[in-house]
Enzyme design. Structure first.
Site, PDB file in Angstrom:
ATOM      1  N   GLU A 105       0.812  -1.227   0.000  1.00  0.00           N
ATOM      2  CA  GLU A 105       0.000   0.000   0.000  1.00  0.00           C
ATOM      3  C   GLU A 105       0.845   1.276   0.000  1.00  0.00           C
ATOM      4  N   TYR A 152       3.428   1.986   2.026  1.00  0.00           N
ATOM      5  CA  TYR A 152       4.011   2.381   3.304  1.00  0.00           C
ATOM      6  C   TYR A 152       5.529   2.089   3.308  1.00  0.00           C
ATOM      7  N   ARG A 172       2.296  -8.815   4.356  1.00  0.00           N
ATOM      8  CA  ARG A 172       1.407  -8.221   3.340  1.00  0.00           C
ATOM      9  C   ARG A 172       2.287  -7.715   2.213  1.00  0.00           C
ATOM     10  N   HIS A 199      -1.463   3.895  -1.894  1.00  0.00           N
ATOM     11  CA  HIS A 199      -2.535   4.865  -1.626  1.00  0.00           C
ATOM     12  C   HIS A 199      -2.537   6.009  -2.636  1.00  0.00           C
ATOM     13  N   GLU A 200      -1.373   6.290  -3.229  1.00  0.00           N
ATOM     14  CA  GLU A 200      -1.336   7.389  -4.199  1.00  0.00           C
ATOM     15  C   GLU A 200      -1.710   6.924  -5.611  1.00  0.00           C
ATOM     16  N   CYS A 257     -21.427  -5.607   2.764  1.00  0.00           N
ATOM     17  CA  CYS A 257     -20.695  -4.350   2.571  1.00  0.00           C
ATOM     18  C   CYS A 257     -20.892  -3.901   1.126  1.00  0.00           C
ATOM     19  N   GLN A 273     -18.314   5.238   2.914  1.00  0.00           N
ATOM     20  CA  GLN A 273     -18.838   6.481   3.488  1.00  0.00           C
ATOM     21  C   GLN A 273     -18.669   6.594   5.004  1.00  0.00           C
ATOM     22  N   ALA A 332     -27.629   8.001   2.974  1.00  0.00           N
ATOM     23  CA  ALA A 332     -28.162   6.798   3.611  1.00  0.00           C
ATOM     24  C   ALA A 332     -27.477   6.527   4.937  1.00  0.00           C
TER      25      ALA A 332
HETATM   26  P1  FAD Z   1     -36.270   7.710   1.041  1.00  0.00           P
HETATM   27  O1  FAD Z   1     -35.251   6.774   0.583  1.00  0.00           O
HETATM   28  O2  FAD Z   1     -36.623   8.824   0.143  1.00  0.00           O
HETATM   29  O3  FAD Z   1     -37.586   6.872   1.397  1.00  0.00           O
HETATM   30  C1  FAD Z   1     -38.813   7.461   1.716  1.00  0.00           C
HETATM   31  C2  FAD Z   1     -39.929   6.461   1.493  1.00  0.00           C
HETATM   32  O4  FAD Z   1     -41.148   6.994   1.988  1.00  0.00           O
HETATM   33  C3  FAD Z   1     -40.172   6.135   0.021  1.00  0.00           C
HETATM   34  O5  FAD Z   1     -40.092   4.727  -0.184  1.00  0.00           O
HETATM   35  C4  FAD Z   1     -41.586   6.656  -0.237  1.00  0.00           C
HETATM   36  O6  FAD Z   1     -42.303   5.850  -1.163  1.00  0.00           O
HETATM   37  C5  FAD Z   1     -42.205   6.593   1.143  1.00  0.00           C
HETATM   38  N1  FAD Z   1     -43.331   7.494   1.378  1.00  0.00           N
HETATM   39  C6  FAD Z   1     -43.357   8.844   1.235  1.00  0.00           C
HETATM   40  N2  FAD Z   1     -44.562   9.317   1.590  1.00  0.00           N
HETATM   41  C7  FAD Z   1     -45.306   8.268   1.970  1.00  0.00           C
HETATM   42  C8  FAD Z   1     -46.641   8.124   2.450  1.00  0.00           C
HETATM   43  N3  FAD Z   1     -47.434   9.173   2.666  1.00  0.00           N
HETATM   44  N4  FAD Z   1     -47.102   6.886   2.718  1.00  0.00           N
HETATM   45  C9  FAD Z   1     -46.320   5.790   2.529  1.00  0.00           C
HETATM   46  N5  FAD Z   1     -45.058   5.878   2.082  1.00  0.00           N
HETATM   47  C10 FAD Z   1     -44.547   7.106   1.827  1.00  0.00           C
HETATM   48  N6  FAD Z   1     -26.914   7.806  -0.375  1.00  0.00           N
HETATM   49  C11 FAD Z   1     -25.766   7.353   0.070  1.00  0.00           C
HETATM   50  O7  FAD Z   1     -25.519   7.395   1.271  1.00  0.00           O
HETATM   51  N7  FAD Z   1     -24.830   6.819  -0.767  1.00  0.00           N
HETATM   52  C12 FAD Z   1     -25.057   6.737  -2.087  1.00  0.00           C
HETATM   53  O8  FAD Z   1     -24.180   6.260  -2.821  1.00  0.00           O
HETATM   54  C13 FAD Z   1     -26.260   7.195  -2.598  1.00  0.00           C
HETATM   55  N8  FAD Z   1     -26.523   7.142  -3.914  1.00  0.00           N
HETATM   56  C14 FAD Z   1     -27.716   7.598  -4.379  1.00  0.00           C
HETATM   57  C15 FAD Z   1     -27.970   7.544  -5.739  1.00  0.00           C
HETATM   58  C16 FAD Z   1     -29.170   7.991  -6.241  1.00  0.00           C
HETATM   59  C17 FAD Z   1     -29.411   7.923  -7.705  1.00  0.00           C
HETATM   60  C18 FAD Z   1     -30.146   8.502  -5.339  1.00  0.00           C
HETATM   61  C19 FAD Z   1     -31.464   8.984  -5.863  1.00  0.00           C
HETATM   62  C20 FAD Z   1     -29.894   8.589  -4.006  1.00  0.00           C
HETATM   63  C21 FAD Z   1     -28.676   8.144  -3.510  1.00  0.00           C
HETATM   64  N9  FAD Z   1     -28.371   8.226  -2.158  1.00  0.00           N
HETATM   65  C22 FAD Z   1     -27.195   7.746  -1.696  1.00  0.00           C
HETATM   66  C23 FAD Z   1     -29.252   8.907  -1.207  1.00  0.00           C
HETATM   67  C24 FAD Z   1     -30.021   7.926  -0.317  1.00  0.00           C
HETATM   68  O9  FAD Z   1     -30.678   6.977  -1.122  1.00  0.00           O
HETATM   69  C25 FAD Z   1     -30.984   8.717   0.543  1.00  0.00           C
HETATM   70  O10 FAD Z   1     -30.259   9.586   1.370  1.00  0.00           O
HETATM   71  C26 FAD Z   1     -31.823   7.801   1.416  1.00  0.00           C
HETATM   72  O11 FAD Z   1     -32.594   6.945   0.607  1.00  0.00           O
HETATM   73  C27 FAD Z   1     -32.772   8.600   2.307  1.00  0.00           C
HETATM   74  O12 FAD Z   1     -33.517   7.701   3.069  1.00  0.00           O
HETATM   75  P2  FAD Z   1     -34.950   8.034   3.640  1.00  0.00           P
HETATM   76  O13 FAD Z   1     -35.397   6.764   4.270  1.00  0.00           O
HETATM   77  O14 FAD Z   1     -34.891   9.236   4.480  1.00  0.00           O
HETATM   78  O15 FAD Z   1     -35.863   8.405   2.396  1.00  0.00           O
HETATM   79  P1  NAP Z   2     -26.524  17.714  -3.475  1.00  0.00           P
HETATM   80  O1  NAP Z   2     -25.318  16.872  -3.305  1.00  0.00           O
HETATM   81  O2  NAP Z   2     -26.864  18.689  -2.427  1.00  0.00           O
HETATM   82  O3  NAP Z   2     -26.357  18.446  -4.875  1.00  0.00           O
HETATM   83  C1  NAP Z   2     -27.321  19.283  -5.399  1.00  0.00           C
HETATM   84  C2  NAP Z   2     -26.762  20.036  -6.616  1.00  0.00           C
HETATM   85  O4  NAP Z   2     -27.751  20.912  -7.104  1.00  0.00           O
HETATM   86  C3  NAP Z   2     -25.539  20.869  -6.334  1.00  0.00           C
HETATM   87  O5  NAP Z   2     -24.719  20.870  -7.483  1.00  0.00           O
HETATM   88  C4  NAP Z   2     -26.131  22.249  -6.108  1.00  0.00           C
HETATM   89  O6  NAP Z   2     -25.080  23.096  -6.221  1.00  0.00           O
HETATM   90  C5  NAP Z   2     -27.284  22.252  -7.111  1.00  0.00           C
HETATM   91  N1  NAP Z   2     -28.410  23.118  -6.727  1.00  0.00           N
HETATM   92  C6  NAP Z   2     -28.957  23.254  -5.508  1.00  0.00           C
HETATM   93  N2  NAP Z   2     -29.983  24.123  -5.556  1.00  0.00           N
HETATM   94  C7  NAP Z   2     -30.092  24.539  -6.834  1.00  0.00           C
HETATM   95  C8  NAP Z   2     -30.952  25.457  -7.511  1.00  0.00           C
HETATM   96  N3  NAP Z   2     -31.916  26.087  -6.860  1.00  0.00           N
HETATM   97  N4  NAP Z   2     -30.757  25.647  -8.824  1.00  0.00           N
HETATM   98  C9  NAP Z   2     -29.775  25.006  -9.480  1.00  0.00           C
HETATM   99  N5  NAP Z   2     -28.927  24.153  -8.895  1.00  0.00           N
HETATM  100  C10 NAP Z   2     -29.077  23.913  -7.581  1.00  0.00           C
HETATM  101  O7  NAP Z   2     -27.800  16.791  -3.635  1.00  0.00           O
HETATM  102  P2  NAP Z   2     -28.109  15.551  -4.552  1.00  0.00           P
HETATM  103  O8  NAP Z   2     -27.165  15.413  -5.679  1.00  0.00           O
HETATM  104  O9  NAP Z   2     -29.548  15.663  -4.834  1.00  0.00           O
HETATM  105  O10 NAP Z   2     -27.897  14.329  -3.595  1.00  0.00           O
HETATM  106  C11 NAP Z   2     -28.753  14.138  -2.466  1.00  0.00           C
HETATM  107  C12 NAP Z   2     -28.009  13.443  -1.378  1.00  0.00           C
HETATM  108  O11 NAP Z   2     -27.782  12.080  -1.752  1.00  0.00           O
HETATM  109  C13 NAP Z   2     -26.679  14.084  -1.175  1.00  0.00           C
HETATM  110  O12 NAP Z   2     -26.652  14.745   0.080  1.00  0.00           O
HETATM  111  C14 NAP Z   2     -25.682  12.983  -1.244  1.00  0.00           C
HETATM  112  O13 NAP Z   2     -24.920  12.899  -0.056  1.00  0.00           O
HETATM  113  C15 NAP Z   2     -26.489  11.716  -1.391  1.00  0.00           C
HETATM  114  N6  NAP Z   2     -25.825  10.939  -2.444  1.00  0.00           N
HETATM  115  C16 NAP Z   2     -24.627  10.424  -2.175  1.00  0.00           C
HETATM  116  C17 NAP Z   2     -23.960   9.743  -3.143  1.00  0.00           C
HETATM  117  C18 NAP Z   2     -22.636   9.123  -2.865  1.00  0.00           C
HETATM  118  O14 NAP Z   2     -22.023   8.537  -3.757  1.00  0.00           O
HETATM  119  N7  NAP Z   2     -22.115   9.189  -1.676  1.00  0.00           N
HETATM  120  C19 NAP Z   2     -24.497   9.609  -4.399  1.00  0.00           C
HETATM  121  C20 NAP Z   2     -25.733  10.170  -4.655  1.00  0.00           C
HETATM  122  C21 NAP Z   2     -26.370  10.855  -3.665  1.00  0.00           C
HETATM  123  P3  NAP Z   2     -24.995  24.495  -7.068  1.00  0.00           P
HETATM  124  O15 NAP Z   2     -25.971  25.341  -6.356  1.00  0.00           O
HETATM  125  O16 NAP Z   2     -23.597  24.941  -6.960  1.00  0.00           O
HETATM  126  O17 NAP Z   2     -25.340  24.144  -8.463  1.00  0.00           O
HETATM  127 FE1  SF4 Z   3     -18.724  -1.292   3.595  1.00  0.00          FE
HETATM  128 FE2  SF4 Z   3     -19.762   1.175   3.263  1.00  0.00          FE
HETATM  129 FE3  SF4 Z   3     -19.935  -0.130   5.596  1.00  0.00          FE
HETATM  130 FE4  SF4 Z   3     -17.589   0.823   4.793  1.00  0.00          FE
HETATM  131  S1  SF4 Z   3     -19.389   2.030   5.278  1.00  0.00           S
HETATM  132  S2  SF4 Z   3     -17.979  -1.181   5.676  1.00  0.00           S
HETATM  133  S3  SF4 Z   3     -17.718   0.434   2.619  1.00  0.00           S
HETATM  134  S4  SF4 Z   3     -20.884  -0.711   3.659  1.00  0.00           S
END
Ligand code: FAD
Ligand code: NAP
Ligand code: SF4
Length: 672
Positions: A165, A167, A215, A253-254, A335, A340, A658
């Protein structure tokens, strides 16, 4: 026996391991303070109870010079031993075995005392190391041996000598970082002398009945790394010096090739370990992106390695081994390689945990104990927050109803799982599906909860986990049907043309871009294709295992836009953001900051970039501009006088992920 190779004992001479599962070294942040060793002991004890064959601690420095960071974990003085006895005692009480990893950071040390074979700064630390004198090298060698002796006194079953890695030991081995002309540098044999002497002198000091894992960096993935013949020569010398096991190290790591993130295919580097099979007779361990028993079993059955190492998968599920042994691998909390809560935390000097298992490294704090009174509880929303909350409540013995308007559990994870390289998210949904059933949660899918139905339920507690709504934008032309939200793309699979502008460059903007540039998303799990795209030389003809990357052409032309100035993607996660940026760069995505959105019409999207007008000739615009909390139901219930608990995105959408959603759901559940 569902996995006969995985659960075959391994005879090490003085000791027989019950299975082929090695819990690889993982820095948790708890190693650095003596006061945290009770927590660390509970963490290891839980994993020993879960049946893992052999565990390795996070890296412990053999001297102050070898620290990873100031005041990091160190075992160099007799008074350091008692804290380590807590770990070994707790593990042995559970019938487990544990080795201490001796890690000298060399030029990766994040402090001014750092040393290295030559005075060459690493690209990932601000400190220039001091070049060790010949006496200094001998002293360092003694430090390693002394550390191993102290580990033996402290009750460890062995040590792992960290030689990969990038080191210190690795820095001696590679010409890239070793410009010495003395007995410790020059040709390949002298460059590897420190590694070999450490193993030889350690074996002489600890005797035969003590495990020494080495390792070994089998694939440096940096310019000026070792070539394959040098790797083989080193491995043979390490065996002859007295090592018991050789573990695989992949990438410094780099290195600018990802090695463990979720987009690396499962077992994506097992072929490297396989190449060393037959060259040595001691057991070889395969590593990197091995997370499920089927994958591990296949590596062993195909003869690619004698053991498998998993670190993060055992953070995610301490009972990984016992579930696999019992044929219940569908119950494993997998995992997802997101980094994150583990690596990202460590790089921010925070305690590691796990996104899918918030109890990891909080074993003594986040306890799931039986409820004193069984309550009727409704959880609305089966996204990550709701699933974690409902299942934990169910495990505590409450009568739980989980309602979601969708026909499947998972909330936004159902969109995330479609992103190329995020296939692992399917596993979290599978896990929660079983867990919810196993703990007796009543699942009501396809049902929208409203005020009347919730009040009529007469529940003791109401938990709102209704998530978010995507932020809508308004500008001239934004009502055109070719202006889509990310849900139109990922949930409704609407047609998207060949040229696309994405508004918003946060996590979702990047994910949508990766979705739209890929022709066949499932192809990202193909090891040969992935290696070609990232420039990994699977023939091992090139030094360091690097060759020219050959990315496949993008499926679409993409512009990824953000309003704020600066580099798009700069706010993505620490250990994975660079991979997302590099992926999109390779796919020729134009990433623009300082953009303001003027209008959309037949010519395309009219924008100002740093104040200068431009027309992006796109067919579609996809809005990924963040999210707002969905609190409709919560607000209505509060108005109706109901007492509700709000978690996840419904509570706070800003910087929601999440990790926070699952932690918040679990923390609420242990309190109700
Ligand atoms: P949500 O996942 O939005 O769930 C809310 C639920 O409530 C939904 O199933 C909805 O149907 C239900 N609901 C709403 N209103 C009602 C109602 N009145 N009655 C019954 N059911 C209802 N996060 C990460 O940490 N790492 C990632 O890599 C990552 N990648 C992402 C990629 C994408 C494309 C997207 C869209 C999101 C990603 N996220 C990621 C974000 C992550 O998925 C969200 O932060 C997380 O799902 C939020 O969880 P939550 O339970 O608060 O809400
Ligand atoms: P986000 O990370 O907060 O990004 C939102 C983007 O929209 C930014 O580029 C923001 O910056 C822009 N924006 C915000 N308000 C705007 C406006 N009024 N008009 C135009 N642009 C605007 O949110 P997200 O991409 O929706 O993701 C949601 C959450 O899911 C995030 O907090 C993230 O942590 C999580 N997530 C994580 C991963 C992961 O791989 N870890 C992947 C997907 C999602 P500017 O204002 O500079 O444009
Ligand atoms: Fe695996 Fe993500 Fe948990 Fe790290 S935070 S142990 S990468 S699921």
């Amino acid at each position: 026996m569902p996995y006969p190779h995985l659960f075959a004992p391994l005879d090490l001479g003085h000791l027989t391991l019950p299975n082929r599962i090695l819990m690889g070294s993982m820095h948790t942040g708890l190693e650095d303070r003596a006061s945290d060793y009770d927590k660390l002991a509970a963490y290891f004890a839980e994993r020993a109870r879960g049946g893992v064959g052999l565990m390795v601690t996070g890296g412990i420095a053999p001297s102050m010079q070898g620290w990873l960071k100031p005041f990091g974990g160190r075992l160099s003085m007799p008074w350091h031993k008692p804290r380590h006895r807590k770990l070994t005692g707790a593990v042995h009480a559970e019938g487990g075995r544990i080795c201490l990893q001796i890690l000298h950071a060399g030029r990766y040390g994040y402090h001014p005392l750092s040393v290295a074979p030559s005075k060459i700064k690493s690209p990932i630390t601000p400190f220039t190391p001091r070049a060790l004198s010949s006496r200094g090298v001998k002293r360092t060698l003694r430090d390693f041996v002394h550390c191993a002796r102290l580990a033996q006194d402290a009750g460890y079953d062995g040590v792992e000598v960290m030689g990969s890695e990038g080191y210190l030991i690795n820095q001696f081995i590679a010409a890239r970082t070793n410009r010495r002309e003395d007995a410790w540098g020059g040709d390949a044999v002298r460059r590897m002398r420190l590694a070999v002497e450490i193993v030889r002198q350690t074996r002489a000091a600890v005797g035969r009945d003590f495990i020494i894992i080495y390792r070994l960096s089998m694939l440096d993935l940096v310019d000026g790394g070792q070539d394959w013949s040098e790797v083989v020569t080193l491995a043979k010398a390490i065996e002859a010096a007295g090592a018991s096991i050789i573990n695989t190290g992949i990438g410094w790591h780099e290195a600018r090739v990802p090695t463990i993130v979720t987009s690396v295919p499962r077992a994506g580097f097992a072929w490297v370990t396989q190449r060393l099979k037959g060259e040595v007779t001691i057991p070889l361990v395969a590593t990197n992106r091995i997370n499920m028993p089927e994958v591990a079993e296949r590596i062993l059955a195909d003869g690619q390695a004698d053991m498998v190492s998993m670190a993060r998968p055992l953070l995610a599920d301490p009972d990984w081994a016992s579930k696999a042994k019992a044929g219940r691998s569908d119950r494993i909390n997998t995992c997802i390689a997101c980094n994150q809560a583990c690596l990202d935390h460590v790089f921010q000097n925070r305690r590691a945990s796990c996104l899918v298992n918030p109890r990891a490294c909080r074993e003594t704090e986040l306890r799931i104990e039986p409820a004193t009174r069984r309550k009727r509880i409704v959880v609305i929303g089966a996204g990550p927050a709701g699933m974690a909350c409902a299942s934990t409540l169910g495990e505590r013995g409450h009568a739980v109803t989980l309602i979601d308007k969708s026909h499947e559990i998972g909330g936004q994870f159902n969109y995330a799982k479609q992103i190329p390289g995020k296939e692992e998210f399917h596993e979290t949904l599978r896990y929660f599906g079983h867990r919810l059933r196993d703990c007796g949660v009543e699942l009501q899918l396809g049902r929208t909860a409203d005020v009347a139905s919730v009040l009529a339920g007469g529940y003791d507690e109401v938990v709102i986990a209704t998530g978010i709504t995507p932020r809508a934008l308004s500008f001239p032309g934004s009502d055109d049907p070719r202006v889509l939200s990310y849900l139109d793309v990922l949930a409704d699979h609407r047609y998207v043309g060949a040229k696309v502008a994405i508004i918003g460059a946060g996590g979702i903007g990047f994910d949508v871009a990766e979705f739209l540039v890929e022709h066949a998303p499932s192809a990202t799990t193909d090891v040969a294709r992935w290696s070609r795209e990232w420039g990994v030389d699977m023939q091992l003809n090139q030094r360091g295992g690097l060759q020219e990357p050959q990315p496949e052409p993008p499926a679409r032309q993409i512009w990824l836009l953000q309003r704020s100035d600066g580099r798009p993607g700069a706010r993505l996660n620490k250990t994975t953001g660079w991979v997302h940026r590099a992926t999109l760069k390779a796919k020729q995505v134009s990433m623009l900051g300082n953009v303001s959105y003027q209008r959309f019409d037949e010519q395309g999207l009219h924008v100002l970039v740093a104040g200068k007008p431009q027309i992006l000739p796109v067919d579609h615009v996809v809005i990924c501009a963040g999210q707002e909390p969905n609190r409709l139901l919560a607000d209505a219930l509060i108005t109706a006088g109901s007492n509700v608990h709000i978690i996840g995105g419904a509570d706070l959408a800003s910087e929601l992920d999440a990790k926070r959603a699952i932690l918040q759901g679990s923390e609420l559940a242990v309190m109700l």
